[in-house]
Design a protein around this motif. Structure first.
Motif, PDB file in Angstrom:
ATOM      1  N   SER B  12       0.827  -1.202   0.000  1.00 20.93           N
ATOM      2  CA  SER B  12       0.000   0.000   0.000  1.00 20.93           C
ATOM      3  C   SER B  12       0.860   1.252   0.000  1.00 20.93           C
ATOM      4  O   SER B  12       0.351   2.363   0.001  1.00 20.93           O
ATOM      5  CB  SER B  12      -0.911  -0.003   1.237  1.00 20.93           C
ATOM      6  OG  SER B  12      -0.107  -0.005   2.391  1.00 20.93           O
ATOM      7  N   GLY B  16      -1.595   2.953  -2.089  1.00 21.36           N
ATOM      8  CA  GLY B  16      -2.476   3.654  -1.155  1.00 21.36           C
ATOM      9  C   GLY B  16      -2.896   5.028  -1.652  1.00 21.36           C
ATOM     10  O   GLY B  16      -4.008   5.480  -1.370  1.00 21.36           O
ATOM     11  N   THR B  17      -2.012   5.699  -2.392  1.00 20.37           N
ATOM     12  CA  THR B  17      -2.341   7.053  -2.842  1.00 20.37           C
ATOM     13  C   THR B  17      -2.116   7.250  -4.338  1.00 20.37           C
ATOM     14  O   THR B  17      -2.130   8.375  -4.822  1.00 20.37           O
ATOM     15  CB  THR B  17      -1.507   8.108  -2.077  1.00 20.37           C
ATOM     16  OG1 THR B  17      -0.121   7.777  -2.223  1.00 20.37           O
ATOM     17  CG2 THR B  17      -1.867   8.150  -0.613  1.00 20.37           C
ATOM     18  N   VAL B  18      -1.861   6.156  -5.065  1.00 17.32           N
ATOM     19  CA  VAL B  18      -1.700   6.250  -6.522  1.00 17.32           C
ATOM     20  C   VAL B  18      -2.540   5.140  -7.159  1.00 17.32           C
ATOM     21  O   VAL B  18      -2.488   3.993  -6.721  1.00 17.32           O
ATOM     22  CB  VAL B  18      -0.213   6.081  -6.931  1.00 17.32           C
ATOM     23  CG1 VAL B  18      -0.082   6.017  -8.447  1.00 17.32           C
ATOM     24  CG2 VAL B  18       0.649   7.204  -6.384  1.00 17.32           C
ATOM     25  N   ASP B  19      -3.303   5.482  -8.190  1.00 13.85           N
ATOM     26  CA  ASP B  19      -4.071   4.472  -8.914  1.00 13.85           C
ATOM     27  C   ASP B  19      -3.133   3.805  -9.924  1.00 13.85           C
ATOM     28  O   ASP B  19      -2.991   4.263 -11.059  1.00 13.85           O
ATOM     29  CB  ASP B  19      -5.270   5.146  -9.610  1.00 13.85           C
ATOM     30  CG  ASP B  19      -6.159   4.113 -10.302  1.00 13.85           C
ATOM     31  OD1 ASP B  19      -5.725   2.933 -10.404  1.00 13.85           O
ATOM     32  OD2 ASP B  19      -7.263   4.490 -10.728  1.00 13.85           O
ATOM     33  N   SER B 101       4.028   9.087  -3.785  1.00 14.86           N
ATOM     34  CA  SER B 101       3.008   8.560  -2.875  1.00 14.86           C
ATOM     35  C   SER B 101       3.271   8.919  -1.411  1.00 14.86           C
ATOM     36  O   SER B 101       2.339   9.131  -0.642  1.00 14.86           O
ATOM     37  CB  SER B 101       2.897   7.040  -3.018  1.00 14.86           C
ATOM     38  OG  SER B 101       4.048   6.415  -2.491  1.00 14.86           O
ATOM     39  N   TRP B 102       4.537   9.002  -1.037  1.00 14.40           N
ATOM     40  CA  TRP B 102       4.842   9.302   0.367  1.00 14.40           C
ATOM     41  C   TRP B 102       4.703  10.774   0.701  1.00 14.40           C
ATOM     42  O   TRP B 102       4.712  11.157   1.869  1.00 14.40           O
ATOM     43  CB  TRP B 102       6.266   8.835   0.718  1.00 14.40           C
ATOM     44  CG  TRP B 102       6.352   7.373   1.049  1.00 14.40           C
ATOM     45  CD1 TRP B 102       5.310   6.496   1.130  1.00 14.40           C
ATOM     46  CD2 TRP B 102       7.529   6.614   1.336  1.00 14.40           C
ATOM     47  NE1 TRP B 102       5.762   5.248   1.455  1.00 14.40           N
ATOM     48  CE2 TRP B 102       7.125   5.287   1.592  1.00 14.40           C
ATOM     49  CE3 TRP B 102       8.889   6.932   1.419  1.00 14.40           C
ATOM     50  CZ2 TRP B 102       8.026   4.271   1.909  1.00 14.40           C
ATOM     51  CZ3 TRP B 102       9.788   5.930   1.730  1.00 14.40           C
ATOM     52  CH2 TRP B 102       9.355   4.609   1.979  1.00 14.40           C
ATOM     53  N   LYS B 105      -1.236  13.328  -0.647  1.00 15.83           N
ATOM     54  CA  LYS B 105      -2.374  12.490  -0.303  1.00 15.83           C
ATOM     55  C   LYS B 105      -3.453  12.478  -1.388  1.00 15.83           C
ATOM     56  O   LYS B 105      -4.357  11.666  -1.360  1.00 15.83           O
ATOM     57  CB  LYS B 105      -3.004  12.978   1.014  1.00 15.83           C
ATOM     58  CG  LYS B 105      -2.168  12.612   2.229  1.00 15.83           C
ATOM     59  CD  LYS B 105      -2.822  13.107   3.502  1.00 15.83           C
ATOM     60  CE  LYS B 105      -1.961  12.768   4.704  1.00 15.83           C
ATOM     61  NZ  LYS B 105      -2.214  13.631   5.838  1.00 15.83           N
ATOM     62  N   ASP B 106      -3.338  13.436  -2.339  1.00 14.76           N
ATOM     63  CA  ASP B 106      -4.373  13.593  -3.352  1.00 14.76           C
ATOM     64  C   ASP B 106      -4.205  12.507  -4.426  1.00 14.76           C
ATOM     65  O   ASP B 106      -3.274  12.541  -5.232  1.00 14.76           O
ATOM     66  CB  ASP B 106      -4.242  14.991  -3.969  1.00 14.76           C
ATOM     67  CG  ASP B 106      -5.330  15.271  -5.001  1.00 14.76           C
ATOM     68  OD1 ASP B 106      -5.912  14.300  -5.535  1.00 14.76           O
ATOM     69  OD2 ASP B 106      -5.594  16.464  -5.248  1.00 14.76           O
ATOM     70  N   MET B 107      -5.133  11.541  -4.429  1.00 12.57           N
ATOM     71  CA  MET B 107      -5.035  10.379  -5.314  1.00 12.57           C
ATOM     72  C   MET B 107      -4.948  10.794  -6.784  1.00 12.57           C
ATOM     73  O   MET B 107      -4.120  10.288  -7.536  1.00 12.57           O
ATOM     74  CB  MET B 107      -6.270   9.501  -5.088  1.00 12.57           C
ATOM     75  CG  MET B 107      -6.238   8.188  -5.799  1.00 12.57           C
ATOM     76  SD  MET B 107      -5.478   6.968  -4.730  1.00 12.57           S
ATOM     77  CE  MET B 107      -5.974   5.459  -5.467  1.00 12.57           C
ATOM     78  N   ASN B 110      -1.639  12.567  -7.522  1.00 12.09           N
ATOM     79  CA  ASN B 110      -0.553  11.594  -7.454  1.00 12.09           C
ATOM     80  C   ASN B 110      -0.526  10.714  -8.698  1.00 12.09           C
ATOM     81  O   ASN B 110       0.534  10.420  -9.255  1.00 12.09           O
ATOM     82  CB  ASN B 110      -0.706  10.704  -6.214  1.00 12.09           C
ATOM     83  CG  ASN B 110      -0.212  11.395  -4.958  1.00 12.09           C
ATOM     84  OD1 ASN B 110       0.253  12.530  -5.015  1.00 12.09           O
ATOM     85  ND2 ASN B 110      -0.323  10.724  -3.843  1.00 12.09           N
ATOM     86  N   THR B 111      -1.725  10.280  -9.124  1.00 15.08           N
ATOM     87  CA  THR B 111      -1.810   9.417 -10.302  1.00 15.08           C
ATOM     88  C   THR B 111      -1.297  10.165 -11.530  1.00 15.08           C
ATOM     89  O   THR B 111      -0.518   9.636 -12.324  1.00 15.08           O
ATOM     90  CB  THR B 111      -3.261   8.950 -10.502  1.00 15.08           C
ATOM     91  OG1 THR B 111      -3.697   8.347  -9.278  1.00 15.08           O
ATOM     92  CG2 THR B 111      -3.378   7.945 -11.626  1.00 15.08           C
TER      93      THR B 111
END
Lengths: 211, 652
Positions: B12, B16-19, B101-102, B105-107, B110-111
């Motif tokens: 994760s 966890g924060t990347v699709d 990702s670390w 927090k914005d998915m 980040n993607t």
């Protein structure tokens, strides 16, 4: 001895002391150097390192009712020796202010002296020693305290019978007036203090190693 | 090119924060990408197998893995693509963990960023070429800097493994701080009795060359082939003639000279053999104390020397040596405790450091092992130890724990009782730190058996009262101020990086922390390596540690050097600068900026040009950035490759 519930720590109190003093209390690791060097320790109910611990533990009533915060002479030996660069004397002073605001009696003689001093500055723009002493003696009934010094100090001009008429008396009085008006709104003062000092507190917390 | 893209979930950590599936989907549309997928752990065995499978199945000619920092797993994946038959430089890595990702927090954001980073990696990979390493021979010799217990251990281990060892020691004798100690904790065995034989081994080992009273002047070259210049400082005594008989030290009239080995606890002569077990046991003149150098009149030692070894006109000598690896073991020094005005700031003779106290306890010390106060020579009855002087103290910028003071203070309290059975020791401590084998039992023994009084609190003031010292501190467990009369106060002074450590680090091109301690390659997994290949660390120069840890690290560093030099040839990194002779105008700007002196002038058809010395170039790229013609290019990071990345990012 009573058992202290750790979960009963008054977090707001801890935060307020930090905000008012600008010191990060978690930096204190209880080495005891403040107590070791304190010249007024013999007059205290709690040594200053224990007072710091009580603040860390959020024991508001105990701290604000402590004799220690009134007997501290603000010589700042504790602040000077603290290995973590905490202004311990500043923390004690912040507690003294908070005790005043909380309407605590404090140590009567000490508080009376402080009040007399502040009133004197308010009226004359600076301390008028003779008047201040008269007020202190009158209110505490300690008529003979240090009276033997008067014959030596009077001829040297250390104590003047009449107040000095300094420039800017009105401006000083104005400071007092503004303070009284602001102070009436305790919440406003607190949030202003918080806004001013939060950065210091945050900065003191965030660094690795030494601040 | 046929490119495969692998987007790692890292459990994760990334997913966890990347699709990750979406990134893989987008990557499938990037130019030359013929295969794209997401994978749970790319670095795991099934993850690597999947990459190898895909290379074979889809006939891939290049691979992009989007996962963590290349510092950790680039070598892993390069080996994986190599196993599938691809050149290891036809691989690119996109860091979507530490860089994405670390830290966010914005998915959605980040993607998007992950897809951009993959797009850049693909764009660069399209311009990658096969690179092949070259092989070069290594010099099977190691330099050990510092002759303390860590350096001695490293030198002996390496020498026993058959390597030639060159040891450089700044002081006139090896032995370091351990040679000054009386006893060691927790066994209370004699320090010089266990160190002495090791020092003799160093002197007698056929594979070890010792340069005492010497310093490393300069270091050039690279792993496997360092060129080291050593300055052998003039001692005014020809050591090839000196037999260490000591006649000169007996006749020297300057008997009141500062005794460096004894930490100033006694006096010595100006021509001096540091201590009886010194290695090498040779005399040397301390010029600042010598009458001849101060007044021009004396020369007694030259007259008395039976071998005529004294040479006042002796100069420093410069020695050059080629080595394949370097072990830095420069140790520590005590911090300058005189900043503590509350302890007298050095004005009271009976307030001494723990190292000075060791010399008073030692049978080879100035008092012959009789504990006497420096002021009047009386035996102390009450000895107060103050711990954490210059440790865990932000007010003097020493926030760290020195790590060994708790233990040596306990040892000194035991020795005090042994020497003076009627004495009483008091130890002011903050916390007792004794996490070693038999250590905590030792600190209990000093309190239970030897009746040392331990007081939890710091000391705020030491002041003279008659011929005694008053020590005022706190006992935080009683919650009160305490005072005690002392005949002798011993300060457990903390350590700091050895004098000049940062300067040496710069010569070795290794990094050091804010306090001058050398940085290890990884705090857990590379404790003796540095980020400079071929340079290793041992002992307190990396961070303060006690004797067992220093010895362990000495052996560890030796093991690393032995491993490195067990190979006859080393692989060179092909990511180095290359000159396009057609574009080069021979301006020489690259020569002046190269920090490794890896570029030299040459000539082609009568025109000035430059060329790169391949084994010396470290691939830093400064020349590439400097060249006005774009003629010198760093392989694997050419201008075109970097511009391709920029274009991939800025295509809107």
């Amino acid at each position: 001895m009573e058992t202290i519930g750790l979960h009963e720590a008054d977090e707001d109190f801890i935060r307020e002391v930090e905000e008012r003093s600008g010191q990060a209390l978690s930096r204190c690791y209880q080495c005891g150097n403040c107590t070791a060097g304190c010249p007024m320790s013999f007059t205290y109910d709690y040594p200053v390192s224990r007072l710091m611990r009580f603040i860390q533990a959020g024991r508001k009533d105990l701290v604000l009712s402590a004799r220690t915060i009134w007997m501290c002479a603000s010589c700042e030996t504790c602040s000077e020796r603290c290995p973590n660069k905490i202004d311990v004397a500043g923390v004690v002073e912040a507690c003294r202010h908070m005790a005043c605001r909380a309407g605590k009696d404090g140590v009567y003689a000490v508080k009376t002296f402080w009040d007399a001093f502040v009133l004197s500055v308010n009226q004359h723009g600076r301390a008028h020693e003779a008047g201040l002493l008269a007020m202190y003696m009158f209110r505490t009934g300690r008529f003979w305290t240090d009276v033997d010094l008067a014959p030596k100090m009077l001829p040297k001009g250390k104590i003047a019978i009449l107040p000095h008429r300094i420039q800017g008396r009105r401006e000083v009085a104005e400071i007092f007036r503004r303070f009284r008006e602001g102070a009436a709104d305790e919440e406003a003062v607190r949030s202003r203090l918080a806004a001013e000092r939060r950065d210091d507190v945050v900065a003191a917390y965030s660094g690795e190693g030494c601040p | 090119m046929r490119i495969g893209v692998f987007i790692c979930h890292c459990g994760s950590n990334i997913a966890g924060t990347v699709d990750c599936a979406s990134v893989a989907e987008q990557a499938a549309a990037f130019p030359d990408v013929v295969f794209s997928t997401d994978t749970l752990y790319a670095c795991s065995e099934p993850g690597q197998d999947a990459i190898i499978e895909a290379i074979k199945e889809h006939r891939l000619t290049g691979v992009v893995v989007a996962s963590c920092t290349p510092r950790m797993h680039e070598p892993t994946f390069r080996r994986a693509v190599e196993r599938a038959g691809l050149n290891r430089y036809l691989f690119e890595m996109a860091n979507i963990r530490e860089h994405v990702s670390w830290i966010g927090k914005d998915m959605q954001a980040n993607t998007n960023k992950s897809a951009e980073l993959v797009r850049m990696a693909v764009a660069k990979l399209r311009l990658n070429t096969e690179l092949k390493p070259k092989f070069f021979p290594v010099t099977k010799r190691v330099l050990v800097i510092g002759g303390g217990v860590a350096g001695i251990q490293a030198a002996l281990d390496a020498a026993d493994a058959g390597l030639e060892v060159v040891m450089v020691e700044r002081e006139p004798s090896i032995g370091g701080k351990m040679a000054k100690l009386d006893k060691t904790f927790p066994t209370v065995d004699c320090s010089s009795c266990i160190l002495g034989p090791r020092m003799v081994d160093v002197a007698q080992h056929p594979n070890i060359t010792l340069h005492a009273a010497s310093e490393v002047e300069a270091v050039s070259g690279y792993v496997g082939n360092f060129e080291v210049t050593i300055r052998k400082k003039s001692t005014c005594v020809d050591w090839s003639k000196c037999t260490g008989c000591g006649l000169c030290t007996e006749k020297c009239p300057a008997k009141k000279s500062y005794d460096r080995f004894n930490e100033g606890m006694g006096h010595t002569s100006a021509i001096v053999i540091p201590f009886p077990q010194a290695i090498p046991k040779k005399a040397g003149i301390e010029k600042e104390h010598c009458r001849l150098f101060r007044t021009g009149k004396c020369g007694v030692c030259a007259k008395i020397c039976p071998t005529g070894a004294v040479d006042y006109a002796m100069r420093d000598q410069i020695v050059s040596v080629k080595v394949g690896g370097i072990v830095a073991a420069t140790g520590y020094d005590l911090m300058d405790w005189t900043v503590y005005e509350e302890y007298g700031g050095g004005r009271y003779p009976d307030v001494i450091t723990s190292l000075q106290y060791e010399r008073l306890l030692s049978a080879s010390g100035p008092t012959g092992g009789h504990v006497k106060r420096p002021s009047d020579g009386r035996e102390p009855q009450s000895v107060v130890f103050i711990q954490c002087v210059g440790s865990r103290d932000c007010s003097v910028d020493r926030p760290y724990c020195s790590g060994f003071c708790c233990m040596y203070t306990a040892k000194q309290a035991i020795l005090t009782k042994d020497h003076l059975p009627d004495s009483q020791s008091y130890v002011f401590y903050m916390d007792i730190r004794s996490p070693g084998k038999g250590y905590d039992e030792f600190t209990r023994r000093v309190q239970e058996e030897y009746r040392a009084r331990y007081i939890r609190g710091r000391v705020s003031l030491v002041y003279p009262k008659g011929d005694k010292l008053m020590v005022r501190g706190a006992d935080t467990l009683m919650g009160t101020q305490v005072e005690v009369e002392a005949d002798l106060v011993v300060l457990a002074v903390g350590g700091e990086a050895a004098r000049g450590a940062p300067h040496l680090a710069e010569k070795l091109r290794i990094s050091y922390d804010a306090y001058g301690f050398f940085m290890e390659g990884h705090p857990k997994l590379k404790p003796v390596e540095t980020n400079t290949a071929g340079v290793f660390l041992a002992g307190s120069c990396q961070g303060l540690k006690d004797i067992p840890s220093s010895v362990a690290q000495g052996s560890a560093a030796a093991a690393k050097v032995i491993g490195l030099l067990s190979r006859d040839m080393l692989e060179s990194d092909p990511q180095i600068a290359q000159v396009n002779a057609g574009r080069c105008i021979g301006c020489g700007k690259c020569i002046s900026v190269c920090p490794f002196k890896a570029i030299q002038e040459t000539e082609a058809r009568g025109l000035p040009k430059v060329e790169v010395i391949e084994t010396v170039c470290q691939g830093c790229g400064v020349c590439n950035a400097t060249c006005p013609q774009g003629a010198i290019q760093l392989s694997h990071f050419t201008d075109n490759q970097i511009l391709a990345e920029v274009e991939a990012l800025c295509r809107f």
